[in-house]
Write an enzyme that holds these catalytic residues in place. Structure first.
Site, PDB file in Angstrom:
ATOM      1  N   GLN A   1       0.807  -1.216   0.000  1.00 49.13           N
ATOM      2  CA  GLN A   1       0.000   0.000   0.000  1.00 49.13           C
ATOM      3  C   GLN A   1       0.843   1.272   0.000  1.00 49.13           C
ATOM      4  O   GLN A   1       0.338   2.344  -0.312  1.00 49.13           O
ATOM      5  CB  GLN A   1      -0.952  -0.010   1.196  1.00 49.13           C
ATOM      6  CG  GLN A   1      -1.977  -1.140   1.099  1.00 49.13           C
ATOM      7  CD  GLN A   1      -2.904  -1.192   2.295  1.00 49.13           C
ATOM      8  OE1 GLN A   1      -2.615  -1.877   3.269  1.00 49.13           O
ATOM      9  NE2 GLN A   1      -4.010  -0.480   2.252  1.00 49.13           N
TER      10      GLN A   1
ATOM     11  N   GLU B   1      -5.045 -10.536   8.977  1.00 50.59           N
ATOM     12  CA  GLU B   1      -6.479 -10.755   8.729  1.00 50.59           C
ATOM     13  C   GLU B   1      -6.783 -12.010   7.915  1.00 50.59           C
ATOM     14  O   GLU B   1      -7.394 -11.932   6.844  1.00 50.59           O
ATOM     15  CB  GLU B   1      -7.092  -9.527   8.049  1.00 50.59           C
ATOM     16  CG  GLU B   1      -7.040  -8.282   8.900  1.00 50.59           C
ATOM     17  CD  GLU B   1      -7.818  -7.106   8.321  1.00 50.59           C
ATOM     18  OE1 GLU B   1      -8.173  -7.129   7.136  1.00 50.59           O
ATOM     19  OE2 GLU B   1      -8.095  -6.161   9.094  1.00 50.59           O
TER      20      GLU B   1
HETATM   21  C1  BGC Z   1      -6.267  -3.947   6.126  1.00 52.86           C
HETATM   22  C2  BGC Z   1      -5.620  -2.731   5.510  1.00 52.86           C
HETATM   23  C3  BGC Z   1      -6.690  -1.826   4.908  1.00 52.86           C
HETATM   24  C4  BGC Z   1      -7.606  -1.390   6.021  1.00 52.86           C
HETATM   25  C5  BGC Z   1      -8.668  -0.370   5.644  1.00 52.86           C
HETATM   26  C6  BGC Z   1      -7.571  -3.694   6.821  1.00 52.86           C
HETATM   27  O1  BGC Z   1      -8.461  -4.681   6.398  1.00 52.86           O
HETATM   28  O2  BGC Z   1      -5.363  -4.656   6.927  1.00 52.86           O
HETATM   29  O3  BGC Z   1      -4.673  -3.161   4.578  1.00 52.86           O
HETATM   30  O4  BGC Z   1      -6.160  -0.769   4.202  1.00 52.86           O
HETATM   31  O5  BGC Z   1      -8.247  -2.519   6.561  1.00 52.86           O
HETATM   32  O6  BGC Z   1      -9.616  -0.892   4.798  1.00 52.86           O
END
Ligand code: BGC
Length: 418
Positions: free
Chosen positions: A21, A160
């Site tokens: 990202q 996650e």
């Molecule tokens: C993730 C991030 C994502 C964030 C906001 C999480 O699910 O780990 O990579 O940018 O949420 O959506």
């Protein structure tokens, strides 16, 4: 008791990023491939992202200057092992410099070994439904820990692992393997990788029972590989922990989703050193499925309800089910109105305070995210960052929320109500 003394000494205050990202040009990853396919669901490609690969000294320096004591970031498997079995010493040295920079600034580095993206070769080999993947992941974790373990402050194996399960309950993704060929992006991915569409299994989109087994096995083998290496730091994994609530008549449905998306995973991490909690809000269910936010409620840039209270509920659930220390590895708001970010974090932190008061072992609060960055399929539009990034010049500007939260960090929570 006041907020001043409720936060234990050594509480981690920080902000997070993920390699794909922010780093830019992660060309050997499945993410880069998916962004460029015909039929892609990604709004735009990641491109240079925030050029954090080169600008990390400035970014880490800024976080330290703002008052934080922690930086959570991920190392990129697709860079470290761009072809199967070929490890790049130069890239490992890069991450050693990133870790050293954190240490020089007094920041505890919380390192995520896998944050959604994988090497393209891994996906061509069956990705997150292939039974050899846990072994492949452990081999990578072992190499990384040998090279970097002495500098790591805490490690998250996978980010996650339950996100696909959560998204599937919302009606996003989760096609059974035999239907993948009907989805344009998966059909194109299969052609590009030279495999059958039913074998296309990137991490974020794999909801099958097989995928669940592979991810949990990968977490276990990674944990063992990391623990065997140098350094002596806590290891856990992070989970997407929406606060699952029932709307009218939705109790049974909400309970089933809570079980499937949260509890099964929280039970699986019992015995780990900690669990990373990542909460953005709540998801409500009626008898027939997910409910949209009520008319007139405040929404974030993702179209979800502004609901900072979700964090307290998910910390309590995690502590009760997993029975291990909790680290808030992500919590944040996508908004263009920074005053709402401050309001959100203030209310979320009140929830943390209330958990600490009840004796729950919460180890830290890490805001998502440090920099406005590449928000996956949504591209660069949603802005979660404490620090704005000019997309043309890459210039960084700390937002008022960054200074506000940095001051709270500096006072170890004492200025929370001030
Ligand atoms: C993730 C991030 C994502 C964030 C906001 C999480 O699910 O780990 O990579 O940018 O949420 O959506």
């Amino acid at each position: 008791m006041t907020a001043a003394n409720i936060f234990p000494k050594g509480f981690l205050w920080g902000a997070a990023t993920a390699a794909h990202q922010v780093e830019g040009n992660n060309v050997n990853s499945d993410g880069w491939l998916l962004e460029h396919l015909p039929g892609t669901i990604f709004a735009e490609p990641s491109g240079d992202a925030c050029d954090h690969y080169h600008r990390y000294p400035q970014d880490i320096g800024l976080l330290a200057e703002l008052g934080f004591n922690t930086y959570r970031f991920s190392i990129e498997w697709a860079r470290i092992e761009p072809e199967e079995g070929e490890f790049s010493r130069a890239i490992l040295e890069h991450y050693r410099r990133v870790l050293t920079t954190c240490r020089e600034h007094g920041l505890t580095p919380v390192v995520t070994f896998h944050h959604f993206t994988s090497p393209r070769w891994l996906i061509a080999a069956g990705g997150w439904e292939d039974e050899q993947t846990p072994g492949r992941f452990a081999r990578y974790c072992e190499r990384v820990t040998q090279h970097l373990g002495d500098l790591i402050g805490a490690a998250c194996t996978l980010n996650e692992a339950n996100l696909p399960a959560l998204l599937a309950t919302m009606g996003i993704g989760g096609e059974p393997a035999e239907q993948r060929g009907q989805v344009p992006m998966w059909a194109a991915a299969a052609r590009a990788l030279g495999i059958a569409p039913e074998r296309v299994a990137p991490f974020q989109f794999t909801t099958s029972a097989k995928g669940f087994e592979v991810k949990l096995a990968a977490h276990r083998t990674a944990m063992a590989a990391i623990k065997a290496g140098p350094g002596n730091f806590p290891v856990g994994m992070t989970l997407a922990n929406a606060d699952i609530q029932a709307g009218p008549g939705g109790e049974a449905r909400a309970a089933a989703v809570r079980r499937e998306v949260n509890e099964v995973y929280l039970e699986a991490v019992r015995g780990d050193d900690f669990v990373g909690i990542q909460t953005y809000g709540r998801t409500r269910f009626g008898p027939d499925g997910m409910l949209q936010p009520d008319e007139g409620v405040e929404l974030n840039m993702m179209g979800e309800e502004f609901y900072p209270e979700g964090l307290e509920a998910t910390i309590r659930q995690a502590a009760a089910v997993a029975g291990i220390p909790v680290l808030v590895t992500e919590n944040g708001l996508a908004t263009s109105d920074d005053t709402r970010r401050i309001a959100y974090v203030q209310r979320a932190l009140r929830g943390v305070t209330s958990c600490l008061r009840d004796g729950i072992d919460v180890r830290g609060y890490i805001y998502w995210t440090a920099l406005d960055n590449f928000e996956w399929v949504f591209g660069y539009r949603p802005t979660f960052g404490l620090i704005a990034v000019d997309r043309a010049t890459q210039e960084r500007t700390a937002k008022p929320s960054a200074r506000w939260l940095g001051n709270i960090a500096r006072s170890n929570g004492a200025s929370l109500e001030g």
